[in-house]
Design a protein around this motif. Structure first.
Motif, PDB file in Angstrom:
ATOM      1  N   ARG A 124      42.537 -48.329  61.765  1.00 26.51           N
ATOM      2  CA  ARG A 124      43.514 -48.725  62.775  1.00 26.51           C
ATOM      3  C   ARG A 124      44.825 -47.982  62.525  1.00 26.51           C
ATOM      4  O   ARG A 124      45.443 -47.452  63.427  1.00 26.51           O
ATOM      5  CB  ARG A 124      43.749 -50.243  62.685  1.00 26.51           C
ATOM      6  N   LYS A 125      45.209 -47.938  61.264  1.00 27.48           N
ATOM      7  CA  LYS A 125      46.426 -47.238  60.893  1.00 27.48           C
ATOM      8  C   LYS A 125      46.347 -45.758  61.247  1.00 27.48           C
ATOM      9  O   LYS A 125      47.333 -45.160  61.662  1.00 27.48           O
ATOM     10  CB  LYS A 125      46.637 -47.367  59.393  1.00 27.48           C
ATOM     11  N   ALA A 127      45.221 -44.326  63.630  1.00 28.54           N
ATOM     12  CA  ALA A 127      45.473 -44.007  65.032  1.00 28.54           C
ATOM     13  C   ALA A 127      46.951 -44.102  65.384  1.00 28.54           C
ATOM     14  O   ALA A 127      47.352 -43.800  66.500  1.00 28.54           O
ATOM     15  CB  ALA A 127      44.676 -44.950  65.926  1.00 28.54           C
ATOM     16  N   MET A 128      47.784 -44.532  64.435  1.00 29.37           N
ATOM     17  CA  MET A 128      49.212 -44.705  64.709  1.00 29.37           C
ATOM     18  C   MET A 128      49.961 -43.380  64.558  1.00 29.37           C
ATOM     19  O   MET A 128      49.553 -42.513  63.790  1.00 29.37           O
ATOM     20  CB  MET A 128      49.804 -45.678  63.691  1.00 29.37           C
ATOM     21  N   SER A 129      51.071 -43.292  65.218  1.00 24.29           N
ATOM     22  CA  SER A 129      51.949 -42.142  64.996  1.00 24.29           C
ATOM     23  C   SER A 129      52.663 -42.362  63.677  1.00 24.29           C
ATOM     24  O   SER A 129      52.876 -43.492  63.279  1.00 24.29           O
ATOM     25  CB  SER A 129      53.005 -42.055  66.083  1.00 24.29           C
ATOM     26  N   PRO A 130      53.065 -41.279  63.016  1.00 24.87           N
ATOM     27  CA  PRO A 130      53.825 -41.458  61.775  1.00 24.87           C
ATOM     28  C   PRO A 130      55.160 -42.153  62.035  1.00 24.87           C
ATOM     29  O   PRO A 130      55.724 -42.021  63.123  1.00 24.87           O
ATOM     30  CB  PRO A 130      54.035 -40.036  61.268  1.00 24.87           C
TER      31      PRO A 130
ATOM     32  N   ARG B 244      55.519 -48.890  66.112  1.00 21.33           N
ATOM     33  CA  ARG B 244      54.885 -47.580  66.084  1.00 21.33           C
ATOM     34  C   ARG B 244      53.898 -47.457  67.228  1.00 21.33           C
ATOM     35  O   ARG B 244      53.229 -48.404  67.586  1.00 21.33           O
ATOM     36  CB  ARG B 244      54.120 -47.404  64.774  1.00 21.33           C
ATOM     37  N   LEU B 245      53.827 -46.268  67.776  1.00 15.02           N
ATOM     38  CA  LEU B 245      52.898 -46.018  68.869  1.00 15.02           C
ATOM     39  C   LEU B 245      51.539 -45.625  68.331  1.00 15.02           C
ATOM     40  O   LEU B 245      51.415 -45.123  67.221  1.00 15.02           O
ATOM     41  CB  LEU B 245      53.418 -44.872  69.735  1.00 15.02           C
ATOM     42  N   LEU B 246      50.523 -45.858  69.165  1.00 16.53           N
ATOM     43  CA  LEU B 246      49.207 -45.328  68.855  1.00 16.53           C
ATOM     44  C   LEU B 246      49.212 -43.870  69.285  1.00 16.53           C
ATOM     45  O   LEU B 246      49.838 -43.502  70.276  1.00 16.53           O
ATOM     46  CB  LEU B 246      48.126 -46.100  69.627  1.00 16.53           C
ATOM     47  N   ASP B 247      48.488 -43.078  68.526  1.00 15.89           N
ATOM     48  CA  ASP B 247      48.449 -41.650  68.806  1.00 15.89           C
ATOM     49  C   ASP B 247      47.031 -41.380  69.307  1.00 15.89           C
ATOM     50  O   ASP B 247      46.083 -41.783  68.679  1.00 15.89           O
ATOM     51  CB  ASP B 247      48.700 -40.914  67.480  1.00 15.89           C
TER      52      ASP B 247
END
Lengths: 411, 382
Positions: A124-125, A127-130, B244-247
């Protein structure tokens, strides 16, 4: 060989790998710069095909225990976060190395395996943006301990992570990772650091005497963490001596059984010593984080405290089991090294002895026994390691081993 | 650090920040709440590396300074205090909370280990809090819950000038909501993929306030990339949160809506929901309910002949060919609930193609296309 500095300074004897990772970090920085230039609308960014090929989104770092796999992974993470690709001085470098950088997640386990729910959370992490403006680095320090399910959960994300996510997996050998993971990563192999390099680091970092440093480097066979413990802790040296006294105690059946019991007890003791203090600190830290004041129950006790305490205790129990296993395994490896020395002398090979200080005993054995017997003794120890890894009761496995080590001439 | 603050103001603010604190922090300091007293106001912040929350409240500050204490504990304490002014004093490694004759001593965590909170992105606009909360709740219902497909656990926000589009899908249904807002710059164009759970919580928290500011990063601007920020005044205090956004690539959903329709049915929502709940009782797990439209009636059926069966018909206004189609009952219920309209309109092309739900204010009104819920049918056995 380029000069090694900053975050790379402590990677002992791994110059080829460091060179690859530095290239990668530079390529990664170049890509960030190119992207920034492009989205800021400064026309077409200069293409850097050479730089780009140095970086990739999934790495598998393998190497013998103690060669510094996780330190390499951390150094790489720091180099990716750092404006100067790993100066070792800025906040990004320091937090990455310490494991407190929001964009660097270090996953390790002190338990026997990495469970699927931990990996799900990690996916899940991924897929997050930095959080910051550079990369999100996910380091799995014990990729060899992934359960089959956990490994499966990882595959998709490992193959196609989000743009700014980098996976770094660590395992002792490439065979420890399932083929599906292996094929999705770029492989880096660390070598066993040379004795002289380890000894130098020990002298430089812990200010130990040259003799002790050389002894520790030799006795640890390139395992840096172990070398440090041997060089800096008296009781670790004492335990090792006790382990190496085992062969001389194997005179009859009773001696074998006593020696086996003491080996297992030694491992248990080592695990206890390592965990007792840690357990108490962790409990105190948990209570403090959840707001229990030290002075005995002033203020309300948070609701989730009990559940969290229970979870922590369970984890500590499993960890104690693993530490005991690890300690026993180290003892067995020390024994393997001892019989290996005997074999080296028996065959008249010129290789350096690991246990130089026991040369007299080693030479006596080498003359008394045929190489086949010595090889069988080594096999017996390795069989014992396998048995313990396969969950055989440790005492039983070790007893079986010490009996197999009994030398016929003395029977 | 020493200040005095109103009890209700403190309790509200602390509770709001504590909401976003992790219950199992990966680092002990992340369980902390940062109290920063300066210049007649108090700044409370929490951060778990994903979501940050920050609130500003007025306070009588006698001595400036900051301290980090366990957020949960502070929330529990401030909630239970009597309605009197509260005094907070930092004293060595402790923070002392006094209110009337109640006195708490709380240990502090190391402030210097606390991470810096992310800055708010720069480009922004304003929308009414209740409109935003409503829109988000309508869309979030369709978001996926499987962490193995992270992109689908997000709500896509698309901004084109004064038009905002929210979309979410879990592959079985797709919800799209459009509304207008007031952007700072009229030509603003931006997109973001926000974790649905966080977005729903945030929108709910701002629902009672008047205006919500939504802030997104302009690509290439440097600050706040990979973040979305929300700010609003609620309960007289300024609250800000970033997440935080999903990428990742959100599916191209606009083309999924069928361009034409062969059957259109209008049904009153409330009776349909009730009858659907009844009939669904006999639908076993993972079996569909059958919806047959024809002769001015919508008939719901579920179950199989060797198990329990149920059927019920309600009145419906139908145009076009009659048809029978299968749906997952829960997904249909979710959609009908999210319409928030007295009358629901179903548009079909074929029993194997997705159906589109829209809401109507009355049986003869025009459908409200601000909200569309696309639902995949379930293939019926014979």
């Amino acid at each position: 060989m380029s000069e090694v500095s900053g975050v790379w300074a402590d990677l002992v004897g791994q110059e080829p790998t460091v060179a690859v990772l530095r290239t990668a970090a530079r390529a990664a920085a170049a890509r960030l710069a190119a992207e920034a230039a492009k989205s800021a609308g400064e026309g077409a960014a200069p293409s850097q095909p050479a730089g780009r090929s140095g970086m990739t989104h999934a790495w598998l770092i393998t190497g013998p225990p103690g060669s510094g796999r996780s330190n390499t992974a951390r150094a790489f993470a720091a180099a990716l976060q750092c404006e100067r690709q790993g100066c070792g001085e800025c906040t990004a470098c320091r937090t990455s190395l310490a494991g407190t950088n929001p964009d660097v997640t270090l996953v390790r386990t002190e338990q026997l395996s990495l469970r699927v729910d931990e990996i799900r959370e990690l996916v899940r992490k991924s897929a997050m943006s930095p959080v910051g403006r550079r990369w999100q680095v996910l380091v799995v320090e014990d990729a060899d301990r992934l359960t089959e399910q956990a490994a499966d959960a990882l595959l998709k994300s490992l193959e196609e992570p989000a743009d700014r996510t980098v996976w770094v997996l660590c395992a002792p050998t490439v065979e420890d990772a399932v083929p599906t993971i292996r094929s999705r990563c770029r492989l880096l192999v660390l070598r066993t650091p040379p004795t002289t390099a380890v000894a130098q680091v020990l002298q430089r970092r812990y200010a130990v005497s040259p003799d002790l440093a050389v002894f520790a480097a030799r006795a640890s066979q390139g395992h840096i963490g172990r070398a440090r413990a041997l060089a800096t802790q008296e009781e670790v040296r004492a335990r090792r001596e006790q382990v190496l006294s085992v062969p001389s105690k194997l005179r009859d059946l009773a001696g074998c059984l006593t020696a086996a019991a003491s080996l297992v007890e030694l491992a248990a003791e080592e695990a206890r010593a390592a965990t007792a203090e840690l357990d108490a600190t962790e409990k105190a830290e948990l209570e403090r984080a959840l707001g229990v004041t030290g002075s005995g129950g002033r203020g309300p006790r948070p609701r989730q405290l009990q559940a969290a305490q229970k979870e922590l205790e369970d984890q500590q129990k499993v960890r104690a089991k693993r530490l005991q296993r690890d300690a026993l395994d180290r003892a067995l490896l020390d024994l393997v090294a001892f019989y290996r020395d005997v074999l080296v002398v028996a065959l008249g090979a010129s290789a350096e002895l690991v246990n130089e200080e026991l040369r007299d005993d080693i030479e006596r054995r080498a003359h008394a026994n045929r190489p086949e017997l010595i090889l069988r003794q080594i096999d017996a120890i390795l069989a014992c390691r396998d048995a313990i890894a396969a969950n055989v009761a440790p005492l039983l496995a070790v007893e079986s081993m010490t009996i197999a080590l009994l030398e016929p001439t003395r029977r | 650090m020493k200040f005095r603050v109103d009890r209700d103001v403190l309790a509200d603010a602390v509770a709001w920040v504590a909401r976003s604190l992790p219950s199992r922090p990966s680092l002990p300091v992340l369980a902390g709440m940062l109290i920063d007293a300066r210049d007649g106001e108090l700044l409370l912040s929490g951060f778990d590396y994903e979501t940050s929350a920050r609130v500003q409240v007025p306070a009588e500050v006698t001595s400036e300074g900051s301290a980090l204490v366990s957020g949960r504990l502070l929330a529990d304490i401030s909630r239970s205090l009597p309605a009197q002014p509260v005094d907070l004093t930092a004293d060595g490694g402790k923070v002392v909370v006094t209110c009337r004759s109640a006195r708490f001593t709380v240990q502090t965590l190391p402030v210097e280990d606390y991470p810096e909170l992310p800055e708010m992105p720069t480009a922004s606009g304003i929308v009414k809090g209740d409109v935003f909360a409503n829109a988000v709740s309508q869309v979030a219902v369709a978001a996926g819950r499987d962490d193995m497909l992270p992109v689908l656990t997000g709500v896509r926000i698309e901004i084109e000038g004064s038009a905002v589009t929210l979309a979410a899908t879990d592959r079985y249904r797709l919800a799209v909501r459009e509304f207008s807002w007031t952007p700072e710059k009229p030509d603003l164009s931006a997109t973001a993929l926000v974790p649905a759970r966080v977005l729903a919580d945030t929108a709910k928290a701002f629902a009672s306030g008047s205006d919500v500011t939504i802030a997104l990063a302009v690509p290439g601007s440097g600050t706040g990339e990979g973040l979305v920020g929300f700010a609003g005044i609620s309960g007289g205090t300024m609250r800000r949160t970033t997440t935080r956004l999903l990428d990742g690539e959100f599916p191209k959903y606009r083309t999924l809506f069928p361009p034409e329709q062969q059957t259109v049915a209008r049904v009153e929502t409330a009776p349909l929901v009730e009858s659907l709940k009844r009939v669904a009782l006999v639908a076993e797990r993972n079996t569909p309910i059958r919806l047959t439209l024809g002769d001015g009636q919508a008939t719901l059926e579920a179950g199989s002949s060797d198990e329990a069966q149920a059927s019920e018909s309600i009145e419906a206004a139908i145009e076009g060919e009659s048809l029978t189609i299968g749906f997952n009952p829960q997904y249909l219920l979710d959609g009908l609930g999210a319409l928030e309209a007295p009358v629901a309109q179903f548009s079909f092309t074929q029993p194997t193609r997705p159906a589109v739900l829209t809401g109507l204010a009355a049986a003869d009104a025009e459908p409200n296309t601000d909200y569309r819920y696309l639902l995949m049918p379930v293939r019926l056995q014979n």
